[in-house]
Design a protein around this motif. Structure first.
Motif, short mmCIF file in Angstrom:
data_model
loop_
_atom_site.label_atom_id
_atom_site.label_comp_id
_atom_site.label_asym_id
_atom_site.label_seq_id
_atom_site.Cartn_x
_atom_site.Cartn_y
_atom_site.Cartn_z
N GLU A 5 0.83 -1.20 0.00
CA GLU A 5 0.00 0.00 0.00
C GLU A 5 0.87 1.25 0.00
OE1 GLU A 5 -2.20 -0.91 3.50
OE2 GLU A 5 -3.98 -1.56 2.39
N ARG A 8 1.99 1.87 -3.55
CA ARG A 8 0.91 2.49 -4.32
C ARG A 8 0.76 3.95 -3.96
NH1 ARG A 8 -3.28 -0.08 -6.65
NH2 ARG A 8 -4.80 1.15 -5.48
N VAL A 11 3.60 5.96 -5.55
CA VAL A 11 3.41 6.18 -6.98
C VAL A 11 2.35 7.26 -7.21
CG1 VAL A 11 2.62 5.15 -9.15
CG2 VAL A 11 4.17 3.88 -7.66
N ARG A 12 1.32 7.25 -6.38
CA ARG A 12 0.29 8.29 -6.51
C ARG A 12 0.88 9.66 -6.22
NH1 ARG A 12 -5.35 8.79 -6.85
NH2 ARG A 12 -5.69 11.02 -7.17
N TRP A 52 -5.77 4.11 -13.14
CA TRP A 52 -5.36 3.58 -11.84
C TRP A 52 -6.07 2.28 -11.49
CZ3 TRP A 52 -1.36 5.12 -8.92
CH2 TRP A 52 -1.30 4.69 -7.59
N ASP A 53 -7.37 2.26 -11.61
CA ASP A 53 -8.15 1.08 -11.20
C ASP A 53 -7.97 -0.10 -12.14
OD1 ASP A 53 -9.12 2.43 -9.00
OD2 ASP A 53 -10.93 3.13 -10.04
N ASP A 57 -2.97 -4.87 -9.66
CA ASP A 57 -2.37 -4.64 -8.34
C ASP A 57 -2.35 -5.92 -7.51
OD1 ASP A 57 -5.04 -4.88 -7.81
OD2 ASP A 57 -5.22 -3.03 -6.66
N PRO A 60 3.24 -6.12 -5.90
CA PRO A 60 4.00 -4.91 -6.21
C PRO A 60 4.62 -4.93 -7.60
CG PRO A 60 4.47 -5.62 -3.97
CD PRO A 60 3.67 -6.71 -4.61
N PHE A 63 2.05 -4.30 -10.35
CA PHE A 63 1.60 -2.92 -10.30
C PHE A 63 2.62 -1.98 -10.93
CE2 PHE A 63 1.61 1.14 -7.95
CZ PHE A 63 0.39 1.63 -8.38
N VAL A 67 2.32 0.36 -14.32
CA VAL A 67 2.61 1.79 -14.38
C VAL A 67 3.61 2.06 -15.50
CG1 VAL A 67 3.71 3.71 -13.15
CG2 VAL A 67 2.11 2.22 -11.95
#
Length: 225
Positions: A5, A8, A11-12, A52-53, A57, A60, A63, A67
């Motif tokens: 998490e 994530r 990255v956000r 994103w969704d 995911d 890691p 994900f 990206v």
């Protein structure tokens, strides 16, 4: 918040930083480049947030590679392959790892650096984003010998990235469009290195108080230094 998490959330924050500092990064790039770095970076990371969704995911590695694929597809110019390669190599470095630790963070940065070096042909002192990433790797390596809290490591890493970015001011560009202007590139920070530093500083903000805030909260924009 689990380590995945946290990845994530980081990255956000990186994406938010790119989008919110679009003009600032363009202004930095306009000094010795063509002035579109901020635009390209923002469009690439806007696409990451828009999709994103839909990004896998399940772990890691998947994900980060998702990206990377988005960036490589939507981030224009030379930045797309470079940033895409960085994220792709980082994801590959933690394949089959459901949760991550400090050693994994070092492995991801090391792999990203290796990929960028290979893809772009740059190395230390060429006045690129690598000049901010090398100090990050060194700081993570040093942190593995200590027992610092995560937020202390993040702050130290951000400080290292900023030192690296600031050092690019004294360098002459040897790669990219900035290399075309020769000595005129001296005296100005590399926009890619500054972007890495600002992203690291904003990521450190997630842990600066030992508490992870909502990563969707808008970040402050950088001002010219």
């Amino acid at each position: 918040m689990s380590s995945f998490e946290s990845v994530r959330a980081a990255v956000r924050v990186i994406a938010d930083t790119a989008v919110q500092n679009e003009q600032y990064f363009c202004d930095l790039d306009a000094v010795a480049g063509d002035g579109d770095f901020g635009y390209s970076l923002a469009r690439g990371f806007e696409s990451v947030m828009e999709n994103w969704d839909a990004i896998d995911d399940s772990n890691p590695s998947s994900f980060l590679r998702g990206v990377a694929t988005t960036l490589a597809t939507r981030l224009g110019g030379t930045s797309g392959p470079i940033w895409g390669t960085g994220f792709m190599r980082a994801g590959a470095a933690v394949k089959d790892r459901p949760e991550l630790d400090l050693h994994d963070a070092h492995a991801m940065i090391d792999a990203a650096i290796g990929g960028i070096e290979h893809r772009g042909g740059a190395t230390a002192g060429d006045k690129t984003l690598l000049d901010a990433l090398y100090p990050v790797r060194d700081e993570l390596s040093a942190a593995m010998t200590r027992s610092d809290a995560p937020h202390a490591v993040a702050v130290a890493v951000a400080a290292a990235a900023r030192r690296g970015a600031t050092h690019t001011k004294a360098l002459k560009a040897s790669r990219g469009r900035a290399s075309y202007v020769g000595d005129r590139s001296i005296g100005y920070e590399d926009p890619g290195a500054v972007a890495v530093a600002l992203m690291a500083e904003n990521i450190a903000g997630l842990w600066s108080s030992g508490v992870n805030p909502d990563p969707s909260v808008p970040l402050q924009k950088e001002s010219a230094r």
